[in-house]
Structure formats: structure tokens, C-alpha cells
Design an enzyme around this catalytic site. Structure first.
Site, PDB file in Angstrom:
ATOM      1  N   LYS A  54      10.947  -5.293  -8.445  1.00  0.00           N
ATOM      2  CA  LYS A  54       9.978  -6.170  -7.774  1.00  0.00           C
ATOM      3  C   LYS A  54       9.326  -7.107  -8.795  1.00  0.00           C
ATOM      4  CE  LYS A  54       9.208  -2.985  -4.009  1.00  0.00           C
ATOM      5  NZ  LYS A  54       8.479  -1.859  -3.437  1.00  0.00           N
ATOM      6  N   GLN A  98       3.308   1.483  -4.262  1.00  0.00           N
ATOM      7  CA  GLN A  98       4.665   2.033  -4.151  1.00  0.00           C
ATOM      8  C   GLN A  98       4.597   3.480  -3.658  1.00  0.00           C
ATOM      9  OE1 GLN A  98       7.589   0.197  -4.930  1.00  0.00           O
ATOM     10  NE2 GLN A  98       8.564   1.937  -3.928  1.00  0.00           N
ATOM     11  N   ASP A 121       3.462  -5.341   2.635  1.00  0.00           N
ATOM     12  CA  ASP A 121       4.443  -4.380   3.123  1.00  0.00           C
ATOM     13  C   ASP A 121       4.375  -4.282   4.653  1.00  0.00           C
ATOM     14  OD1 ASP A 121       6.252  -3.213   1.446  1.00  0.00           O
ATOM     15  OD2 ASP A 121       4.942  -1.580   0.781  1.00  0.00           O
TER      16      ASP A 121
END
Ligand code: NAP
Length: 299
Positions: A54, A98, A121
Site C-alpha cells: 500500500k 490494517q 476501506d
């Protein structure tokens, strides 16, 4: 094989190139650099790989990447203090933590702490609710990526029968909502669905997100269907001792004889997820500054 193999790697590269173009314009015309903050709690090896990927791709499209690595024993209070700081930091337009996080932390509470406008997200209850009500929010990255692939492959999806296997909050439910928005007739199947093969056989668009290797066989696929394989199962490599291999939920060779188009695993849906994370960060940045959203990169 008769089906078109949908090249998610190339498609994702194109999405990232579009994001990079927008970022360059934002910077030159408005002096704005979109910023993505990634929080990693602990040192899960798979998460380390995702976070590194990422970071690399964020920087490559010209965005600012802020990495926050916290020890595995970080308290909820300390994690929330960091999230609060990022929520109020104007240079940060997207925040993601994460997952998985260590057991003493509750993922739902973590997601709920992130400002929904920065929840790139798309996992918060607020963003799920906005999607369900047909309003603008931020959409979970993997379903958004599948939507982009489907729009490109199928075009107008009005009236198509769509079957999504899997009903997770992360994928199945938002995917079903997106297909409904495209005017498909949507069925969301799951572990209690009766006659799953029969349900799948009526799908013009079949999306599998289960995590059971090669569960969907060729005779589950309607001739001419478009098949999107989201599932990922890692198995020991049959020919290379000590190595592993990825399998999707769909038996690729069988389904490719029947479908019109199909995503492979790997190289199908997988690369779209980070590309859509970057697209969501760009969208969040444009919204934060009252600018037009990037066309073709949102739901
Ligand atoms: P999940 O939360 O475990 O959900 C799996 C779903 O599959 C559940 O709704 C479950 O039904 C259903 N299911 C399980 N066994 C089934 C069966 N025999 N028949 C029909 N349905 C069945 O998983 P997820 O997070 O949605 O992810 C699904 C797969 O996609 C995983 O392999 C994951 O690794 C992959 N994935 C890939 C990406 C990517 O490519 N970037 C991103 C996200 C997910 P119940 O609800 O009834 O239990």
C-alpha cells in the site's frame, strides 16, 4: 478455453494511472496532495506485506503516505488517540487500520472511531448505511474493484441476474448493494443456501467470495455468464516443494469453457483492491475540498 480472461493486473494499473493523473492535477491546480494514513498494530507477516504494498503504490501515484506502526500490546486508548489525531489532520484524507488487529482490540470499535469521511476501506456502519440507502459514501475497496471490472466487461447491467456467493460485511453485502444499484436482480447466497449450484446456474453475473478452493464447478456456470472470482485459498504448490499456490473459489479451467468472461486467481480481483483504496483516498480528498469527484473511480 473460450472465455475472455479478465486482466485485473492491467486494469488495476490503469486505475492507478488515472488516480495519478488526478493527483497531479490536484497538486498543480490547487496545491493539494491527497494523503493516506495506514496503521499497523503488531507485526503480522501477511499484514506487513500488504502495508508495504500500500505504501509503495500510494507514493507511486503521487500521494502522501503516512505509516504508523504500533506495538502489538498497544491499548485501545492509545490507538484511539492516534486515530483521533489523524481524524483532525487536514493532510490526511484516508485512514485505514490494517486487520487483523491483536485479540484485545475490537475491529468494529476501531472502524467506528475513524471519521466516516476518511474511512477509505468503506467498512464503517455509516458508509455501509449510505451504500444501502443509495447515498454517496465510501465503498469497500474489493467490491468497488469488482464493480469497475464488471462495468468494463458487461457495460449496462440492467435486468441481469446477479448471484453473489458470500454475505460478509467486507464483501458480499456491499457487492450485492452495488449490483442492485446497477439494476441487476440480485441474489446473495451463503452457507445455508439450498441448491447453490442451481442458484448459480441462473446468474448472468456470478461473483464468488467464499474462500473454498474451486467450489464453483463448470456446470454451475450459465453459458455466456461473467464470472468474478474473489476467493483466495493458499495451498501447498503441487510441483514446487516448500512453495504455495493461490486458488480461487471457481474451478477456472472448467468455468472458462462455459463463461463469456472470467477473472483468474491470481491476477484478477486481487490487484484491484489497493487500486480502489487509492481511488477512495482521492475521492475522499476531493470531497474534503469541495472539488468534483474523479469520474469512473467511484461507485
Ligand atoms: P468471510 O467473511 O469468511 O465470508 C465467507 C462467506 O462465504 C460467508 O457469507 C459464508 O456464509 C459463505 N460460505 C461459506 N461456506 C459456504 C458454502 N459452502 N457455500 C456457500 N457459501 C458459503 O469471507 P470474506 O471476507 O467475505 O472473503 C471471502 C473470500 O474472498 C476469502 O477467500 C477472502 O480471502 C477473499 N477476499 C479477497 C480479497 C481480495 O482479493 N483483495 C478481498 C476480500 C476477500 P455464512 O455467512 O452463512 O457463513
Amino acid at each position: 478455453m473460450t472465455a475472455t480472461k479478465i486482466d485485473g493486473t492491467a486494469f488495476a494499473a490503469d486505475v492507478r494511472a488515472q488516480v495519478a493523473e488526478h493527483v497531479a492535477r490536484l497538486t498543480s491546480d490547487h496545491g493539494i496532495t491527497p494523503g493516506l494514513a495506514v496503521i499497523l498494530v503488531g507485526a503480522d507477516p501477511a499484514s506487513e506485506v500488504y502495508v508495504a504494498a500500500k505504501h509503495k503504490q500510494t507514493v507511486e501515484v503521487g500521494m502522501a503516505s503516512f505509516e504508523h506502526r504500533l506495538p502489538a500490546d498497544t491499548s485501545e486508548d492509545d490507538l484511539f488517540a492516534l486515530i483521533d489525531t489523524l481524524n483532525s489532520d487536514a493532510s490526511v484524507h484516508g485512514i485505514l487500520c490494517q486487520f487483523p488487529v491483536p485479540d484485545h482490540l475490537d475491529e468494529r470499535r476501531v472502524v467506528a472511531r475513524i471519521d466516516p469521511a476518511k474511512d477509505v476501506d468503506g467498512l464503517s456502519v455509516v458508509n455501509a448505511g449510505l451504500l444501502a440507502s443509495g447515498e454517496k459514501g465510501l465503498v469497500s475497496c474489493t467490491p468497488l474493484g469488482c464493480l469497475m471490472l464488471l462495468r468494463d466487461q458487461v457495460g449496462d447491467m440492467t435486468g441481469k441476474e446477479a448471484v453473489v456467493i458470500g454475505r460478509s460485511n467486507l464483501f458480499g453485502k456491499p457487492m450485492g448493494q452495488l449490483l442492485l444499484q446497477e439494476n441487476c436482480t440480485v441474489t446473495i447466497a451463503h452457507s445455508r443456501t439450498k441448491d447453490l449450484a442451481e442458484v448459480c446456474r441462473r446468474a448472468d453475473i456470478l461473483v464468488a467470495a467464499v474462500g473454498r478452493a474451486e467450489m464453483v464447478r463448470g456446470d454451475w456456470v450459465k453459458p455466456g455468464a461473467t464470472v468474478i472470482d474473489v476467493g483466495i485459498t493458499r495451498i501447498p504448490h503441487p510441483d514446487k516443494p516448500g512453495k504455495t499456490k493461490l486458488l480461487g473459489d471457481v474451478h477456472f479451467a472448467e468455468a472458462a469453457e462455459v463463461a463469456a468472461a472470467i477473472t483468474p486467481v491470481p491476477g484478477g480481483v486481487g490487484p484491484m483492491t489497493i487500486a480502489c483504496l487509492l481511488a477512495n483516498t482521492l475521492t475522499a480528498c476531493c470531497r474534503a475540498h469541495g472539488l468534483d469527484e474523479p469520474e469512473g473511480l467511484t461507485a
